[in-house]
Design a protein around this motif. Structure first.
Motif, PDB file in Angstrom:
ATOM      1  N   ASP A  13      -4.916   2.683 -13.391  1.00 32.69           N
ATOM      2  CA  ASP A  13      -3.458   2.514 -13.312  1.00 32.69           C
ATOM      3  C   ASP A  13      -3.136   1.831 -11.981  1.00 32.69           C
ATOM      4  O   ASP A  13      -2.831   2.480 -10.991  1.00 32.69           O
ATOM      5  N   SER A  14      -3.211   0.517 -11.974  1.00 33.05           N
ATOM      6  CA  SER A  14      -3.069  -0.235 -10.724  1.00 33.05           C
ATOM      7  C   SER A  14      -1.679  -0.085 -10.109  1.00 33.05           C
ATOM      8  O   SER A  14      -1.547  -0.049  -8.886  1.00 33.05           O
ATOM      9  N   ASP A  15      -0.635   0.024 -10.936  1.00 26.96           N
ATOM     10  CA  ASP A  15       0.720   0.185 -10.389  1.00 26.96           C
ATOM     11  C   ASP A  15       0.861   1.497  -9.637  1.00 26.96           C
ATOM     12  O   ASP A  15       1.417   1.535  -8.536  1.00 26.96           O
ATOM     13  N   SER A  16       0.347   2.580 -10.206  1.00 31.89           N
ATOM     14  CA  SER A  16       0.430   3.890  -9.538  1.00 31.89           C
ATOM     15  C   SER A  16      -0.402   3.910  -8.266  1.00 31.89           C
ATOM     16  O   SER A  16       0.014   4.451  -7.246  1.00 31.89           O
ATOM     17  N   ALA A  18      -1.239   1.304  -6.363  1.00 28.85           N
ATOM     18  CA  ALA A  18      -0.581   0.468  -5.353  1.00 28.85           C
ATOM     19  C   ALA A  18       0.648   1.174  -4.793  1.00 28.85           C
ATOM     20  O   ALA A  18       0.896   1.124  -3.582  1.00 28.85           O
ATOM     21  N   GLN A  19       1.408   1.852  -5.639  1.00 32.39           N
ATOM     22  CA  GLN A  19       2.585   2.577  -5.175  1.00 32.39           C
ATOM     23  C   GLN A  19       2.176   3.698  -4.216  1.00 32.39           C
ATOM     24  O   GLN A  19       2.777   3.868  -3.156  1.00 32.39           O
ATOM     25  N   GLU A  22       1.075   2.085  -0.908  1.00 34.52           N
ATOM     26  CA  GLU A  22       2.192   1.550  -0.127  1.00 34.52           C
ATOM     27  C   GLU A  22       3.087   2.654   0.428  1.00 34.52           C
ATOM     28  O   GLU A  22       3.595   2.536   1.548  1.00 34.52           O
ATOM     29  N   ARG A  42      -0.682  -7.676  -3.923  1.00 28.90           N
ATOM     30  CA  ARG A  42      -1.167  -7.438  -5.284  1.00 28.90           C
ATOM     31  C   ARG A  42      -1.436  -8.805  -5.903  1.00 28.90           C
ATOM     32  O   ARG A  42      -0.557  -9.663  -5.958  1.00 28.90           O
ATOM     33  N   MET A  57      -5.991  -6.103  -5.580  1.00 32.66           N
ATOM     34  CA  MET A  57      -5.132  -5.942  -4.410  1.00 32.66           C
ATOM     35  C   MET A  57      -5.979  -6.109  -3.155  1.00 32.66           C
ATOM     36  O   MET A  57      -7.185  -5.847  -3.178  1.00 32.66           O
TER      37      MET A  57
END
Length: 115
Positions: A13-16, A18-19, A22, A42, A57
């Protein structure tokens, strides 16, 4: 200018990921002695290459000099060591960790001021 560059392998889950990185890791890294700034990029797409891009990323942590890097990253205080340990716990997702010098060149003809 010295920077530490970490390239991250794809995750489920790349979005989770990265979130989390960050929101939790970047603020901690910005407290390390000598750090000027940190960029997180990203990767959207690969434009040209002979091999597929294995990264989703990468991050860049900037120091003003090699001495500042050594004092802040290499010879860490206990708080800094804890931050690095948390970062290294994510190391299973890190494919490459490099240190290098940065040289910036700008087009003075453009009026865009986003640097």
């Amino acid at each position: 200018m010295i920077k530490v560059i970490a390239f991250f392998n794809p995750v489920q889950d790349s979005d989770s990921f990265a979130q989390y990185f960050e929101e939790h890791m970047v603020p901690k890294f910005l407290t390390l002695p000598g750090v000027i700034k940190m960029n997180v990029t990203r990767i959207l797409d690969q434009l040209v290459a002979s091999n597929p891009n294995p990264y989703f990323m990468y991050t860049e942590i900037y120091y003003p000099s090699l001495e500042a890097y050594e004092n802040g990253f290499v010879h860490m205080n206990p708080d800094s060591q804890q931050i690095l340990q948390e970062f290294m716990d994510l190391a299973g997702h890190i494919s490459v960790l490099n240190i290098g010098t940065e040289h910036t060149y700008r087009n003075l003809q453009t009026s865009t001021a986003f640097y």
